[in-house]
Each structure stands twice: as structure tokens, then as C-alpha cells.
Scaffold this motif. Structure first.
Motif, short mmCIF file in Angstrom:
data_model
loop_
_atom_site.label_atom_id
_atom_site.label_comp_id
_atom_site.label_asym_id
_atom_site.label_seq_id
_atom_site.Cartn_x
_atom_site.Cartn_y
_atom_site.Cartn_z
N LEU A 33 0.85 -1.22 -0.02
CA LEU A 33 0.37 -0.32 -0.16
C LEU A 33 1.01 1.18 0.16
O LEU A 33 1.35 1.70 1.13
CB LEU A 33 -1.00 -0.01 1.01
N LEU A 34 0.90 2.57 -1.34
CA LEU A 34 1.55 3.21 -1.00
C LEU A 34 0.59 4.29 -1.48
O LEU A 34 0.05 3.85 -2.36
CB LEU A 34 2.07 2.63 -2.44
N GLY A 35 1.59 5.45 -0.70
CA GLY A 35 0.74 6.55 -1.33
C GLY A 35 2.04 8.15 -0.28
O GLY A 35 2.87 7.90 0.12
N LYS A 36 0.95 9.18 -0.59
CA LYS A 36 2.25 10.43 0.10
C LYS A 36 1.86 10.68 0.85
O LYS A 36 0.99 10.04 1.64
CB LYS A 36 1.57 11.44 -0.95
N ASN A 37 2.62 11.13 1.69
CA ASN A 37 2.09 11.77 3.05
C ASN A 37 1.00 11.95 3.44
O ASN A 37 0.84 12.86 2.58
CB ASN A 37 2.98 13.14 3.69
N ILE A 197 0.34 -3.90 -6.19
CA ILE A 197 0.66 -2.82 -5.57
C ILE A 197 -0.51 -2.24 -5.65
O ILE A 197 -1.50 -2.26 -6.37
CB ILE A 197 1.40 -2.33 -6.92
N VAL A 198 -0.73 -0.79 -4.57
CA VAL A 198 -2.03 -0.22 -4.42
C VAL A 198 -1.73 0.55 -4.33
O VAL A 198 -1.27 1.45 -3.33
CB VAL A 198 -2.76 -0.99 -3.10
N VAL A 199 -1.95 1.87 -4.84
CA VAL A 199 -1.43 3.05 -4.64
C VAL A 199 -2.31 4.30 -4.33
O VAL A 199 -4.18 4.46 -4.75
CB VAL A 199 -1.35 4.15 -5.25
N ILE A 200 -2.76 4.51 -2.98
CA ILE A 200 -4.35 5.42 -3.09
C ILE A 200 -3.41 7.07 -2.95
O ILE A 200 -2.37 7.33 -2.55
CB ILE A 200 -4.30 5.17 -1.53
N HIS A 203 -7.83 10.88 -1.67
CA HIS A 203 -9.60 10.21 -1.52
C HIS A 203 -9.61 9.01 -1.91
O HIS A 203 -10.07 8.11 -1.20
CB HIS A 203 -10.61 11.17 -1.38
N LYS A 204 -8.67 8.81 -3.28
CA LYS A 204 -9.23 7.11 -3.12
C LYS A 204 -7.98 6.37 -3.70
O LYS A 204 -7.03 6.42 -3.87
CB LYS A 204 -10.00 7.19 -4.62
N ILE A 205 -8.40 5.09 -4.42
CA ILE A 205 -7.42 3.93 -5.35
C ILE A 205 -7.44 4.29 -6.04
O ILE A 205 -8.67 4.39 -6.52
CB ILE A 205 -7.67 2.83 -4.85
N ILE A 206 -6.28 4.82 -7.08
CA ILE A 206 -6.00 5.27 -8.11
C ILE A 206 -5.00 4.25 -8.82
O ILE A 206 -5.11 4.52 -9.66
CB ILE A 206 -5.25 6.29 -8.56
N PHE A 207 -4.46 3.29 -8.80
CA PHE A 207 -3.89 2.34 -9.10
C PHE A 207 -3.61 0.92 -8.15
O PHE A 207 -3.61 0.88 -6.67
CB PHE A 207 -2.19 3.02 -9.42
N LEU A 260 10.29 3.99 -8.58
CA LEU A 260 10.18 4.84 -10.23
C LEU A 260 8.43 4.93 -10.48
O LEU A 260 7.92 5.85 -10.90
CB LEU A 260 10.55 4.15 -11.50
N LEU A 261 7.60 3.86 -10.38
CA LEU A 261 6.14 3.48 -10.47
C LEU A 261 5.15 4.33 -9.84
O LEU A 261 4.40 4.32 -10.80
CB LEU A 261 6.13 2.05 -10.48
N PHE A 262 5.67 4.39 -8.86
CA PHE A 262 5.08 4.67 -7.53
C PHE A 262 5.52 6.86 -8.45
O PHE A 262 3.66 7.11 -8.58
CB PHE A 262 5.39 4.95 -6.21
#
Length: 276
Positions: A33-37, A197-200, A203-207, A260-262
Motif C-alpha cells: 500500500l503506497l501513497g504520499k504523506n 501494488i495499491v496506490v492511494i 481520497h481514492k485508490i488510483i492504481f 519509479l512506478l509510484f
């Protein structure tokens, strides 16, 4: 295993954190689970664990609504939090106190994990360094043998050899009945470990894609000049040249550069998502 539908959540007097968030996670996988601060990674894990409650929508784990925190749900889920408190007791006392809450706890496996992490046994938990405490919590979580294992920034505080050992023990723990979700900023620590890979963001799951599909469709490499690469989807400059993502014309899976993908997924153009 984990089904989140139309999840809305915000803290009191705060901006919306999740708006209509949907997510489906299955057993037998390790999700990154990946995402910015501030994107809500920790809050999402707490929703799954039943520590936060939806304002609207549902979060179900193994068929249980996590917000109800039923004993049969809690005994099959373990959360390794980023911030934690450990009592002023020995490891043995900690196990005797908390292991009974987990019917499938394996004390032999717990001792093996401690050995692999080289955790000292002659200290109270409060006398240990942050990294040693983290190893104890990770070892305990793995030994519970819960069907759902959630980890928030588990590699924070671990030295380089311990991070390698962490990847090894997690990979060995995966089976068809277990769902492991790992949230991290240290994406390189998850290389060769996660398979989805899950990117948030926003407010949503974008990937959300499995690693095999990503590496079948995209190629990750370094070039001295951008002109040396064709069908560039995303690039970043470095002192050695350029790190690039290109379309994988051959379709043969290669190496994944998760960092890089993130960064590419967060690019406003959304070009990466157009390829999936």
C-alpha cells in the motif's frame, strides 16, 4: 478476504480523507500500500483493523464488519502499527499474556523468528532499542498465524541486514489462506516481496495491479540519454543519466522499479493508468 465498498471517512472537523473508496484484497497475496504523506494509508489500515469506523460505506474482513470488532474477527487479524507501546516486561511474559488471544499462535515459530532477527532475550521490552522492539512485534505478528496480517511501516528502524531478513521471513509466511498488507514509504524495502501494488491518492485508490501484469506491460531501465529509449512513458533524471519506464514491446516480464512506478502513477497526466 478484505472488501471495502463506498467508504467515506473524515476526522472530526477535518477534510474528507476517503470519498467513495473501493478496494478488494484477496488471500494468498502480499499487497504493498503506497501513497504520499497524508494520503490515508495508516487510516485505511486502521479501518481494516476496526480501529476507525466508516462514516458511510462498509469494510469487511473475512466476512466480518471490522467496526464491530467481534472476537472471532480479532483473533484472526494482527496489526503491526508504526507507533506502538510495549509494556515493561520480558519477552516470555509478553507472550504468556498476549498469545492466548490468538488460537493459532506458534511459540516455536516465534522463537525462530527472534533467532533470525538476532533479538536478545535477557532484556525487558522497554530496555530495547526501537529496532529491536520492532523485530519483536513483527515476530509476534507472524507467529500468530492470523489469516490477515497488516503492517504499517514495518521496516522503519530496521538496519540493512534486518530489512533483508524481514523480506525473507515475510516471503516464507505467505500461503493461500493469508492476506498480508504492508504500508510503507520505503518502497525499495519491498522489492521482490510484494506481488500486488495499491496506490492511494486524492481520497481514492488510483492504481491497483499485480506485479506480473506491470512488468509484462512496462519496462524499467536506465539510459544515458532519453533519445536512447523508445516509447518512454515516464522518466526521471539522475546523476547517471535517466531512469525511464517504457512500454514493454516484447511482453517478457522484467525487473520492477517500484519507486519509479509510484512516481509515474502520481503524475497528473495519468498516462500509466491508461496502459492498464
Amino acid at each position: 478476504m478484505i472488501t471495502i465498498q463506498n467508504l467515506h471517512f473524515h476526522y472530526k472537523k477535518g477534510r474528507p480523507l476517503f470519498e467513495g473508496l473501493n478496494l478488494e484484497l484477496e488471500a494468498g497475496h502480499v499487497y504493498g500500500l503506497l501513497g504520499k504523506n497524508g494520503a490515508g494509508k495508516s487510516s485505511l489500515l486502521k479501518q481494516i483493523a476496526g480501529l476507525l469506523f466508516p462514516r458511510l460505506g462498509t469494510c469487511k474482513v473475512m466476512g466480518y464488519e471490522s467496526r464491530l470488532r467481534q472476537p472471532s474477527f480479532l483473533s484472526n487479524l494482527f496489526l503491526v502499527p508504526e507507533e506502538f507501546y510495549l509494556p515493561q516486561v520480558s519477552i516470555d511474559r509478553y507472550v504468556k499474556t498476549y498469545a492466548p488471544f490468538y488460537p493459532n499462535f506458534d511459540e516455536k515459530a516465534f522463537q525462530q523468528y527472534l533467532d533470525e532477527f538476532q533479538v536478545p532475550r535477557n532484556q525487558k521490552l522497554t530496555e530495547m532499542s526501537y529496532g529491536q522492539k520492532k523485530k519483536v512485534i513483527i515476530s509476534f505478528g507472524l507467529a500468530t498465524n492470523t489469516k490477515c496480517l497488516i503492517m504499517d511501516e514495518p521496516t522503519n528502524g530496521l538496519d540493512i541486514p534486518s530489512k533483508s531478513q524481514f523480506r525473507k521471513v515475510i516471503a516464507a509466511a505467505v500461503n493461500e489462506e493469508k492476506c498480508i498488507v504492508i504500508s510503507t514509504h520505503q518502497v525499495r524495502d519491498l522489492d521482490n516481496l510484494i506481488d500486488n501494488i495499491v496506490v492511494i491518492d486524492n481520497h481514492k485508490i488510483i492504481f491497483k495491479q499485480d506485479v506480473e501484469t506491470v512488468t509484462e506491460r512496462l519496462s524499467f531501465r536506465s539510459v544515458k540519454q532519453l533519445e536512447d529509449a523508445e516509447n518512454v512513458v515516464f522518466s526521471e533524471s539522475s546523476v547517471l543519466g535517466h531512469a525511464v519506464i517504457t512500454e514493454n514491446a516484447g511482453g517478457t516480464p522484467g525487473r520492477l522499479d517500484m519507486e519509479l512506478l509510484f512516481n509515474a502513477v502520481l503524475e497528473p497526466s495519468g498516462r500509466i493508468n491508461q496502459l492498464f
